[in-house]
Structures are given as structure tokens and as C-alpha cells.
Enzyme design. Structure first.
Site, PDB file in Angstrom:
ATOM      1  N   HIS A 260       0.851  -1.197   0.000  1.00 54.25           N
ATOM      2  CA  HIS A 260       0.000   0.000   0.000  1.00 54.25           C
ATOM      3  C   HIS A 260       0.885   1.245   0.000  1.00 54.25           C
ATOM      4  CE1 HIS A 260      -3.148   2.841   1.143  1.00 54.25           C
ATOM      5  NE2 HIS A 260      -2.321   3.282   2.076  1.00 54.25           N
ATOM      6  N   ASP A 262       0.766   5.333  -0.166  1.00 53.79           N
ATOM      7  CA  ASP A 262      -0.008   6.575  -0.176  1.00 53.79           C
ATOM      8  C   ASP A 262       0.504   7.465  -1.298  1.00 53.79           C
ATOM      9  OD1 ASP A 262      -1.885   6.403   2.087  1.00 53.79           O
ATOM     10  OD2 ASP A 262      -0.064   6.158   3.260  1.00 53.79           O
ATOM     11  N   ASP A 372      -7.388   1.877   3.004  1.00 51.29           N
ATOM     12  CA  ASP A 372      -7.120   2.990   3.916  1.00 51.29           C
ATOM     13  C   ASP A 372      -7.847   4.223   3.436  1.00 51.29           C
ATOM     14  OD1 ASP A 372      -6.097   4.638   5.851  1.00 51.29           O
ATOM     15  OD2 ASP A 372      -4.192   4.965   4.855  1.00 51.29           O
ATOM     16  N   HIS A 563      -6.892  10.029  -0.488  1.00 51.54           N
ATOM     17  CA  HIS A 563      -7.447  10.115   0.865  1.00 51.54           C
ATOM     18  C   HIS A 563      -6.557  10.815   1.891  1.00 51.54           C
ATOM     19  CE1 HIS A 563      -5.405   6.070   1.036  1.00 51.54           C
ATOM     20  NE2 HIS A 563      -4.940   6.611   2.134  1.00 51.54           N
TER      21      HIS A 563
END
Length: 1026
Positions: A260, A262, A372, A563
């Protein structure tokens, strides 16, 4: 004679094994100390430092200077390139040779001009395999380059992870050498670590725990780290243990490699590009070495970056996708926030993402991948289904602060026991940590079907953790296999209806107000540009629809809806980049608007002047400030048809006989001001507070007795840890009304078409506010134009309106609809919603009457009891110490109404506040008559989007998107004046519905909707006349 078996003490035996594999204790004689054998220094090490992120070909041409281990380099966000010259000793023939490299910056190894592996200490990637077996004829000397970013895995926070970055932080390489790697030692370490994990995970009360510990103890007894000939016997003991199979009833864990990343957070967007390269090239290595290993990867934007800047790596990813080992997932452009983006923006996430995955990897995703994010809109299931998505994966709800959401964290806590026997396990270091390691893969291979499987857990850098699980089997698997297994049991699974509300991070609805404002404005600009360009396309044979430019602008907006960006939970550098993206959208968008307006005016008779455009699907009569020569503005009452235009009134007719009562403005001797337009009557006290709001026709008062509205309130805002993210329930205990000073209220515009009053308010010693309260002729709501100069620390500013309304539920707009939330704290689920999100409006209604609060750029809100509260500004100091500091402008509005909010037109009023009429200059003659392209017969149906189809033969196909906004079943007619040749229903990806042909009757199409249903249709236009 063999030693007699000793009575084993569980703890001492456990610690004995721990010390045998420890990297800290007894490394002179334990197994870990033998992982690497002989070593030798590098032949030469040199470096080049730059503030830029240079491409490889440019970087290697720079002037490299001698360097040595321990040298410092930096500061934060710079890049240090190292030239690494190696000579492998002749004596190492037949052995596995590694480059050992340890640095507190993130590294990427380049070999022969291509990236080959990431080096990240936090991701357990501290060596690069030069050769798995040095051959007689292999070259002994070679040169590598290591690109080291001056930031750690999670940025460069000063003191704590989420603190603002330390701009002066320096970095160093602490190890750089060649070494022989002992693969047999590595295998034994994996065995022992797993046995230890089983013993600790299952605990002293479990028979299998003792078996694991006994086996580990026997291995320690058998194994002499200095004598490799003892290793096979030890490995045989481990293999015997792991070969003991479990029963058929075991829970199956589907293990998938993942990383993952970001898209921006504690580091800038450009650093994410390198994080992707470092992580995915490392995953490619693992896929090469382990044919059964599958790596899943989300976010089309990140893949597009890699395609652009690392084309060789992108080609490898495509190759492994064909083999089924690299699996793109998610279907979206980025892993967006699940609350704040509009419904149309969410559709575009999937449209852009799915099209990219299809073009680059040959197929679209069937699962939405959002591990997330800070909440999940109730409309997501409908949007997903219509975008080809059948499955959904997340874990964030496990972060809930108050109520435990039924998310699978462990088999022991599985809420679906007896219903299904399968779950997912995503393994790997995220955020640039390089994803999975070979050790992780090795462990999982050993645990394919081992009896009494222990906790399969790793604590990733973010602190995410997969807890202990027992009695299960592990498969190296894929999303397809996981969801197929779950679907076979789907008839037994439970259903959750409505939003998935995350009981945490609800400060993100408000943090970084300028980002929120940019998001709302740019969603509007792109809506208007697409609509006007579509009308120009239909009206003008010469007009070229700006498809490529619009795709670029949409992708910028979608990128900002990641996000940790639109939510404001990012560092200052990211926030500044996001604001630049919004400015690009505004600038290019306005240019495209002017071009479309010019095309609409082409060939029309009439004087040069202004074109007044209505981009909403209903007729509007509003007061508009029209630009006049010399930079002045004058007010005009204009009527513009649905999705169409009207000529601007001539200056001589700017003061027409008003069809409705004009606005009256009266200032009383006590300093209070009354504004009255015959629909509502507004009374402000001398400080600017709202003492009365009356619906004139019924005489009904909307403000609670003995209370005042437009009351600004300050709260202390100190969360437990996540500063930009969280506002805690206890902030409500610190409420302090901001009291104004009598005599500051003055009349602004004196009445007629518009009346207003304005006042100043000192919020604190450092912050102040000015506001103009505006009422227009014929308008059912009063507007509050607000300017704030905000310089606070850990304070929260809201505005409150106590209503003379009582209801256990309030209604909030969400994507393509609305939902109800409680106004009380009866249960913990109600109490956890002390701060919620909404889009353009919220409403509190009882039978026959209600009060709606509209806004143009805010998202945080609450209704507690009968008090409507709009969240305006926060002042967190991490990860951006400057968040929200400075000047802000925003507008909110208050609308009392009879009956339901649906019948009273609250939804339309909120759209009108957010989509003002456009006064666009006409370069040639402006049309002399009004014109409407589309209208809808039912007020319950909103025509949300008009755009060119993504694949449009001759460019003459439009896509229309409509939704039912009231929450009921409805039939309606869509009327169009465009030359339509064919109409057919399609999904949100614009794929035709084979049974979706729509007959055109008298330029009308009949459409049927269920509550909140979103429908899309393709309109094929007739060829333009020559």
C-alpha cells in the site's frame, strides 16, 4: 551415551530459541551471526548530491566525488546518487554474493541502466543479490548506482512520525560492503522464527505450541552454527513439523503480496513516484524467483507515473500481469477519500482507472480496493456495480474508536464463523518499504497446510497489524480466488445497509479549508466546461470537444482526491502542490469555458455582449452582478432556461418592474437590521447574530425561542494523537461563544433587487471575521458571505443555528442523494457520530416545517438536538504546521421551508448556491433569444452530467447522467432540443445496455428511477449540416 531428556521450562526454552536467532544478542555464536560470511570493502564509492529528482541517464553524467561510509548528506527531499564500484574476490567462486547496504534514506539500485531493487532499512531490504552462485567465468568487477532519497520510509517528521518535516535533516550510509550470503542459514532462521511465532501465538495452554517449541529446542540442540553439515538434520526436524497437516475444516487464509503506497502524505507526489519504482521492482524480483507468488497493486495513477518515468519496469509489470502474478486491483485512479468527492468525481475515479487498466493490462478490475480511507459513502455499492466492480476490500473500519465493526481481524474474532471459511491476508511493507520480502514468502510456503497454524502477523511501519489466528491453512492466492471462495458462501453472509462510517478521523471533513474549497470549485468548473462543450459540439460543426485537455484536468482533480490530500492530512509541500493543481484546473477550465461560449454564439444575430448561461437542469430567475465597462458591476434580475442560455439584459433595462416584492432593508434605532423579500424576513441583532427568521406566508419562526442563530463558537481542539485527522468528542465540552460588539452592524445594499447588512467580529486577539448577510428578491434563502483571517493553534471554529424544529433525525446530502443520521446520543453508534460529513446541504425537519443549512465549500457538520452546526475552520499543527492559517472566504445560507425539504426545493437551492449563473463574454454577437438544451419533467430527477462519450464515433455521442434525488420511485420525461439520432442506456463506464434502447417521442425520452438510482444514457447526435 545420549543425554537424558530434561524437564523443559516454557519461558526459558522460548528465550533460549529467541537468543539463538537474535540479531542483537550472542551474534558471535548464534545462528543469526552466521547469515553472512566473509566480507570485503567496495573497490570505490563516490557520490553526487542534488536538490532535483533526476532521471538516471542525466544523473550518471554528473560529477561524482569520493565518498565513504558514515558521510552525511542532505538536507530533506534532496537526492544523493552513489556510484558503487565492486570487485568480487576470486575465493568466493561457487557462493552467493550480496551487496550489503544500509542507509536511513530510501534507496534504489540501478544496474545496466535499469532499476533492479529497492533498499529500505525499515522494509527489511538491506542487501542486493549480485549473484546467487558466482561462476568461474562470471565478471568479477562491475559498477552499480544507488539512488538515495533524503527521506525515510515515512517522510522526515521532526521528532514524531506525523510532525511537520525537519527541513534540515541529514542522512548517511551506515554500511556498504560485499559479503557472502549463507542461504542454508537463512532457511533455518525462517524455520525457527516460524516455530517461535507458533509457540508464542498459541500460548502455553496449547498442545501444538509445546510441539513447536520442543521442535525449535531440538533444532538448537542439533545445529552448530559453525558446522553447516549439522544443518540438514535440523531442517529435517522442521520439515517434519510443518508437514503435519490440519483437517479439512481449517480456515483458509488467502495470502497476497501487497505494498500500500499513499499517493502523497508525509512526502510529496514526486517522491511517491520513486517509492513505486523501489517497491515494484523489488516485487518483480520476487515474482521471478517465486512463480507461485502473486503481487496485487492498486491505483492507476501510480502505474501511469511508472509507465512514463520507468518504461522498462512498466513493461516487466505487463509481462507478469500476463502470467497472472502481477494483479492490478481497485479500478480507480487513486485510492480516494470515501466521503468528500462528489458522486460524479467518484464515477470518474472508476472511469479513468478502469480504462487505464484495460488499455495497459488487457482487463478491468472486478474488486474495489480501498484499505485505507476515512469512511465509505452509502452510494459506493451502486457506483461500484455500475463500474464493473463485484467485490470490495477494506480494513480501515478496524480503526473505529467507539464501536467494534464486524471486520475480520483474526479467525478468533471472525463474525462470520459458520458462514464462510475464507479470508484475506495482505503481506508486505507499505509506503515504499518494498512490499513483501523473500523471508515472508518462505514462511508462507511452509505454512500451506500446517496443523495448528499460529499468528501470521507482521507489524507494518504504519502500525497496521494482523492479529493471532489459529487452526487454518495458508494459500499464496489472488483476489480472484479469494472472492470466488467467498461467493460460494455468499448466500450465508450478512449484509450491511447504508454508509460505513469510520468512527475516527472526522476532523478531516474540515482540515485545510482551502483544499476543500478548491475541490468543490473545480468539481463545478469541470461540470460546467463539459456541459458547455457538449452543447457547443451539438450546435457547431466546427467545434472540437477538448477531450484530451479535460482528461488531464480531471486526472489532476482525481489525484487531489486521494485520501490524504483532499482530507488535509498531508504535509505543507503536498498541500501547496494540491493548490497549484486547483489553480491549473481553474485557469485552463475558464479558458475552455470561454471557447465553448464563443462556439455557442457563432452565427447568432444580436449585439456583442454577454451570454448568461444556466448549467443546471431547471429554469432559474436570479439576481446577478453583471460586469460593465470600466470594471464596474451592476445588478440585474435574469431568467435563464434549463441547461441553456439567455442574452444579458441591456444596461437601460437593469431596473425592471420586479415580478416579486422587492427587498426591504430597515435599520432600527437599537442598531438591529431587518431584511424582508416577502418570502423570508431576517432580523439581525446589533452584533450580527440572527434573532429571527420568519417564513412570511405562514408567519412561522425558524429560530428557537430565546436563542440566536449565526452564532460563531470556538472549541479547544486537541486530539489524542492524529492532529490533522481527529477531532475528539470531548472538544464539545469546551464550547465558547464568540461574542460580537454592538454597533458593528451596518446596512450594505439598501434594497430593491438585493438587500444586505454587514458586520465585523473579533474572534480572538489574532483572528477576525467580516460577514455580509445578503437577501435577494425572490430568493428563498439568506446568504452569509464570510471572510475570516485565521491565526490560531488547536482551535475549532463553527457556526450554530438553534432551530424551532424537533426531530430525532437530520438529513445530510451525500453523493447522488441523502441520508438520515440521529440528532441524539441514545446509543454508542449515535454518539460516535458527534461530527459527520455532508456535501451541499443538511436539513432538520418536523412535519410541515424545516430548516436547511446550505454551503458552498464546507463538509464537516452536525445536528445535535435542534442545533444545526457547520464546521468552518480547524488549526492543527501536524503534519502541516501552517494548515488553515491565513485568509478564507466562504458562503453558507439558511433556508426555512414549509412541508418536506424535497417539496420545498432545498436540493435545487443548494445546487443554485454552488453553481452560479455564468456571465460569459460573447466575442461576437450574443444570441438574441433564450435557448434550452435539456429539461426534466420531475423535480425529483437531477440531470447531473452532460459530456462527450469516451469513445465517440466522429465525436457525436454524448453521455447524460441523471439520478433520483428525493428518495422515491418516479417516472419522468427528459426533453431535448438537440438533434438526437439514437438514445440508449449505458453503465457508468459508458458501455451500452443491449436492452437499453430508448424511443424518442416528440424530442422526449421516458426514464424510470428507483430511489437514489443513478442512470446514464448515450445520445448519438445527427451529423451536423454542411
Amino acid at each position: 551415551m545420549a543425554a537424558a531428556p530434561a524437564l523443559k521450562h516454557w519461558r526459558t526454552t522460548l528465550e533460549r530459541v529467541e537468543k539463538f536467532v537474535s540479531p542483537l544478542y550472542f551474534t558471535d555464536c548464534n545462528l543469526r551471526g552466521r547469515l553472512f560470511g566473509d566480507s570485503c570493502p567496495l573497490a570505490a564509492l563516490s557520490s553526487f548530491l542534488t536538490p532535483e529528482r533526476l532521471p538516471y541517464q542525466e544523473a550518471v553524467q554528473q560529477d561524482f566525488r569520493p565518498a565513504q561510509v558514515g558521510d552525511s548528506f542532505g538536507p530533506t527531499w534532496w537526492t544523493c546518487w552513489f556510484r558503487v564500484e565492486l570487485t568480487i574476490p576470486e575465493a568466493w567462486v561457487g557462493q552467493e554474493v550480496h551487496l550489503r547496504w544500509e542507509s536511513d534514506g530510501e534507496g534504489l539500485v540501478w544496474r545496466d541502466g535499469e532499476p533492479v531493487q529497492g533498499l529500505t532499512k525499515e522494509g527489511e531490504k538491506t542487501s542486493y543479490i549480485l549473484t546467487d552462485r558466482l561462476g568461474e567465468g562470471d565478471p568479477r568487477s562491475l559498477t552499480l548506482y544507488v539512488e538515495v532519497a533524503c527521506n525515510g520510509l515515512l517522510g522526515a517528521g521532526k521528532g514524531t512520525m506525523i510532525a511537520a518535516p525537519d527541513p534540515e535533516k541529514m542522512f548517511q550510509v551506515s554500511r556498504a560492503e560485499l559479503a557472502v550470503f549463507h542461504r542454508d542459514v537463512h532457511k533455518l532462521l525462517v524455520d525457527l522464527e516460524l516455530l517461535l511465532g507458533m509457540a508464542k501465538g498459541l500460548g502455553e495452554d496449547n498442545q501444538r505450541s509445546f510441539q513447536a517449541l520442543y521442535t525449535a529446542n531440538q533444532i538448537v540442540n542439533m545445529c552448530d552454527p559453525a558446522q553447516p553439515e549439522t544443518f540438514p538434520v535440523a531442517q529435517a526436524l522442521a520439515s517434519k513439523f510443518f508437514g503435519q497437516c490440519g483437517g479439512e475444516s481449517q480456515h483458509t487464509i488467502h495470502a497476497m503480496g501487497h505494498c500500500h503506497i499513499d499517493t502523497a502524505w508525509l512526502w510529496p507526489f514526486k517522491e511517491t513516484v520513486r517509492k513505486c519504482a523501489r517497491s515494484w521492482v523489488t516485487a518483480v524480483q520476487l515474482m521471478e524467483q517465486n512463480p507461485e507468488f502473486i503481487f496485487v497493486c492498486s491505483q492507476a495513477q501510480q502505474l501511469e507515473w511508472v509507465k512514463s518515468l520507468y518504461p522498462g519496469l512498466h513493461a516487466r509489470l505487463q509481462e507478469f500481469a500476463c502470467r497472472g502474478q502481477f494483479v492490478p486491483v481497485g479500478g480507480t485512479w487513486v485510492e480516494m477519500d470515501g466521503n468528500l468527492p462528489s458522486g460524479e468525481a467518484m464515477v470518474r475515479q472508476f472511469l479513468q482507472g478502469q480504462n487505464f487498466f484495460r488499455q495497459e493490462f488487457g482487463k478491468m478490475c472486478s474488486e474495489f480496493w480501498l484499505p485505507d480511507t476515512f469512511g465509505y459513502s452509502a452510494q459506493l455499492p451502486q457506483i461500484m456495480r455500475s463500474c464493473g466492480i463485484r467485490h470490495f476490500l477494506t480494513q480501515k473500519l478496524s480503526w473505529n474508536l467507539v464501536n467494534s465493526f464486524p471486520v475480520l481481524k483474526t479467525v478468533a474474532k471472525n463474525r462470520d464463523k459458520g458462514r464462510t471459511n475464507h479470508s484475506a491476508f495482505l503481506f508486505g511493507f507499505g509506503d515504499g518499504g518494498g512490499g513483501p520480502t523473500q523471508s515472508m514468502v518462505d514462511r508462507l510456503k511452509r505454512l500451506r497446510n500446517t496443523d495448528g497454524l499460529p499468528r501470521v502477523s507482521r507489524t507494518a511501519p504504519q502500525g497496521w497489524e494482523t492479529q493471532a489466528v489459529v487452526s487454518l491453512r495458508v494459500q499464496l492466492s489472488s483476489p480472484g480466488r479469494l472472492f470466488s471462495a467467498l461467493e460460494s458462501d455468499s448466500g450465508q453472509l450478512c449484509t450491511w445497509v447504508g454508509e460505513l462510517f469510520l468512527e475516527l478521523h472526522n476532523g478531516t471533513y474540515t482540515t485545510h479549508a482551502q483544499i476543500k474549497k478548491g475541490n468543490r470549485e473545480c468539481e463545478r468548473i469541470l461540470h460546467d466546461v463539459e456541459l458547455l462543450s457538449s452543447l457547443a459540439l451539438a450546435r457547431s460543426a466546427q467545434f472540437l470537444y477538448p477531450a484530451a485537455q479535460l482528461q488531464d484536468l480531471w486526472r489532476l482533480l482525481l489525484l487531489n482526491q486521494f485520501h490524504d490530500v483532499v482530507t488535509g492530512s498531508c504535509i505543507q509541500l503536498v498541500a501547496e502542490e494540491a493548490m497549484c493543481h486547483y489553480e491549473d484546473i481553474r485557469s485552463h477550465g475558464n479558458t475552455l469555458l470561454s471557447a465553448a461560449a464563443a462556439a455557442l454564439c457563432a452565427g447568432e444575430p444580436g449585439p456583442e455582449g454577454l451570454l448568461i448561461v444556466n448549467t443546471l437542469p431547471w429554469k432559474r430567475t436570479e439576481v446577478l452582478a453583471l460586469p460593465r465597462p470600466g470594471g464596474a458591476h451592476s445588478l440585474a434580475l435574469v431568467t435563464v432556461p434549463s441547461i441553456g442560455y439567455a442574452p444579458a439584459p441591456a444596461p437601460t433595462s437593469l431596473q425592471p418592474v420586479l415580478p416579486q416584492q422587492p427587498v426591504f432593508v430597515v435599520q432600527e434605532t437599537d442598531g438591529s437590521v431587518t431584511l424582508d423579500n416577502g418570502i423570508i424576513r431576517v432580523r439581525l441583532d446589533p452584533t450580527g447574530c440572527l434573532t429571527s427568521l420568519v417564513l412570511v406566508a405562514s408567519g412561522r419562526e425558524a429560530i428557537a425561542e430565546g436563542a440566536v442563530g449565526n452564532q460563531f463558537v470556538l472549541f479547544d481542539d486537541v486530539p489524542l494523537y492524529w492532529d490533522a485527522w481527529d477531532v475528539m468528542d470531548y472538544h464539545l465540552e469546551t464550547r465558547k461563544p464568540v461574542l460580537g460588539q454592538a454597533g458593528t452592524l451596518a446596512v450594505g445594499t439598501e434594497g430593491g433587487m438585493r438587500g444586505s447588512a454587514w458586520f465585523l467580529l473579533q474572534i480572538s486577539a489574532n483572528s477576525r471575521l467580516s460577514q455580509e448577510v445578503v437577501l435577494d428578491v425572490g430568493c428563498p434563502y439568506v446568504r452569509f458571505h464570510t471572510e475570516v483571517h485565521w491565526h490560531e493553534a488547536h482551535k475549532f471554529l463553527k457556526v450554530e443555528f438553534p432551530a424551532r424544529v424537533r426531530s430525532p433525525q437530520a438529513t445530510y446530502e451525500v453523493q447522488f442523494g441523502h441520508l438520515q443520521r440521529p440528532t441524539h446520543y441514545n446509543t454508542s453508534w449515535d454518539w460516535a457520530r458527534f461530527e459527520v460529513w455532508a456535501h451541499r446541504w443538511m436539513d432538520l425537519s418536523e412535519h410541515g416545517f424545516g430548516l436547511a443549512l446550505l454551503n458552498d465549500s464546507k463538509y464537516g457538520a452536525s445536528v445535535r438536538g435542534s442545533v444545526l452546526s457547520l464546521s468552518l475552520l480547524r488549526a492543527p499543527k501536524a503534519p502541516d504546521a501552517t494548515a488553515d492559517m491565513g485568509r478564507h472566504e466562504f458562503t453558507y445560507a439558511l433556508m426555512p421551508h414549509e412541508g418536506s425539504f424535497q417539496d420545498a426545493g432545498v436540493i435545487r437551492a443548494a445546487y443554485s448556491l454552488n453553481f452560479p449563473l455564468l456571465a460569459l463574454p460573447a466575442p461576437g454577437p450574443a444570441p438574441a433569444a433564450s435557448w434550452s438544451a435539456f429539461s426534466v419533467s420531475s423535480p425529483a430527477v437531477v440531470l447531473e452530467t452532460v459530456k462527450q462519450a469516451e469513445t465517440s464515433p466522429q465525436g457525436r455521442t454524448l453521455v447524460l447522467r441523471l439520478y433520483e434525488a428525493h428518495g422515491g420511485h418516479v417516472d419522468c420525461w427528459l426533453h431535448t432540443s438537440l438533434p438526437v439520432q439514437e438514445a440508449v442506456l449505458c453503465d457508468l463506464l459508458e458501455r451500452r445496455d443491449p436492452a437499453g434502447h430508448l424511443p424518442l417521442q416528440d424530442a422526449r425520452l421516458k426514464l424510470t428511477f428507483s430511489p437514489f438510482q443513478v442512470r446514464s444514457l448515450l445520445l448519438v447526435l445527427q451529423p451536423p449540416p454542411d
